[in-house]
Design a protein around this motif. Structure first.
Motif, PDB file in Angstrom:
ATOM      1  N   LEU A  18       0.830  -1.198   0.000  1.00 59.80           N
ATOM      2  CA  LEU A  18       0.000   0.000   0.000  1.00 59.80           C
ATOM      3  C   LEU A  18       0.872   1.259   0.000  1.00 59.80           C
ATOM      4  O   LEU A  18       0.590   2.237  -0.709  1.00 59.80           O
ATOM      5  N   THR A  19       1.959   1.216   0.759  1.00 57.50           N
ATOM      6  CA  THR A  19       2.879   2.360   0.814  1.00 57.50           C
ATOM      7  C   THR A  19       3.527   2.600  -0.543  1.00 57.50           C
ATOM      8  O   THR A  19       3.648   3.750  -1.005  1.00 57.50           O
ATOM      9  N   ILE A  22       0.921   4.114  -2.916  1.00 58.79           N
ATOM     10  CA  ILE A  22       0.708   5.538  -2.632  1.00 58.79           C
ATOM     11  C   ILE A  22       1.887   6.361  -3.129  1.00 58.79           C
ATOM     12  O   ILE A  22       1.720   7.436  -3.734  1.00 58.79           O
ATOM     13  N   VAL A  26       1.849   9.331  -5.978  1.00 60.85           N
ATOM     14  CA  VAL A  26       2.380  10.667  -5.702  1.00 60.85           C
ATOM     15  C   VAL A  26       3.380  11.076  -6.775  1.00 60.85           C
ATOM     16  O   VAL A  26       3.377  12.202  -7.269  1.00 60.85           O
TER      17      VAL A  26
END
Length: 233
Positions: A18-19, A22, A26
């Motif tokens: 998930l990190t 994300i 970005v």
């Protein structure tokens, strides 16, 4: 304990994935923000000339309806030259398009519409490439126009290179005062008639001049409208 460890590993893997997702989103957002303005500028610069031409020409095949109202014994006409080598000319008679891109009968060179001077019937439409084409077909066309016909002309792109004295005289006999001096990529529109003796003729002209041209190597487009007698004597 083994099940708890497995669940913990799954949670840890999920959080890491998930990190990363994300972080990737970005990065994509930042890249798009960084390049969006240059892309918009490039698109804008590529479309500006086309948009300018279309706006100034009031669209290549827009409505032919004009503000000028003609008496019942006269024909209304509207002639618009080409704009550079992008927007073809159009010629309207009695508020109807008779020559233009939509009708697939307009082209580079001198565009001509011949109208029956008594009935308003469209007799002929044609265009003659005066840059890479021969002048003889134009001369033959002009010679075959019957006395009493109305003749409407418009230049698109280039209409003078291969014009000779004979062709110029035939057009001058229709009432044109500009044809003798028509030059390379000049813009020109004309309405006259065979047997008109210079009466009831209309003409507009724009000289090709790099210091004043509106479209780089071409001058501004020109147009003329008016009423012309339904019978020429």
């Amino acid at each position: 304990k083994s099940n708890i460890r497995k669940q913990s590993n799954i949670v840890r893997w999920f959080l890491q994935a998930l990190t990363l997702l994300i972080l990737l989103l970005v990065i994509i957002f930042i890249v798009l923000q960084f390049y969006s303005d240059p892309i918009k500028d490039i698109t804008k610069s590529l479309s500006i000339s086309s948009r300018t031409l279309r706006t100034s020409s009031q669209s290549a095949e827009g409505p032919c309806l004009r503000k000028k109202v003609c008496p019942t014994n006269r024909l209304s006409f509207f002639i618009q030259s080409g704009a550079a080598n992008v927007v073809p000319p159009k010629i309207c008679v009695n508020n109807e398009l008779v020559l233009g891109t939509v009708l697939n009968n307009a082209g580079s060179g001198i565009n001509i519409v011949v109208v029956n001077g008594k009935t308003g019937e469209i007799l002929k439409t044609d265009f003659f490439n005066m840059y890479s084409g021969k002048v003889e077909p134009l001369i033959e066309f002009l010679k075959n126009i019957e006395t009493g016909s109305l003749v409407l002309m418009a230049v698109y792109d280039e209409g003078s290179t291969n014009l000779n004295d004979e062709a110029k005289k035939l057009i001058a006999d229709l009432g044109s005062s500009v044809i003798q001096t028509l030059g390379y990529r000049d813009n020109w529109v004309f309405a006259g008639g065979k047997g008109s003796s210079g009466k009831g003729t209309f003409e507009k002209y724009a000289k090709n001049n790099k210091s004043t041209n509106k479209y780089e190597d071409w001058p501004e487009m020109v147009e003329v409208e008016g009423c012309i007698p339904t019978y020429i004597e």
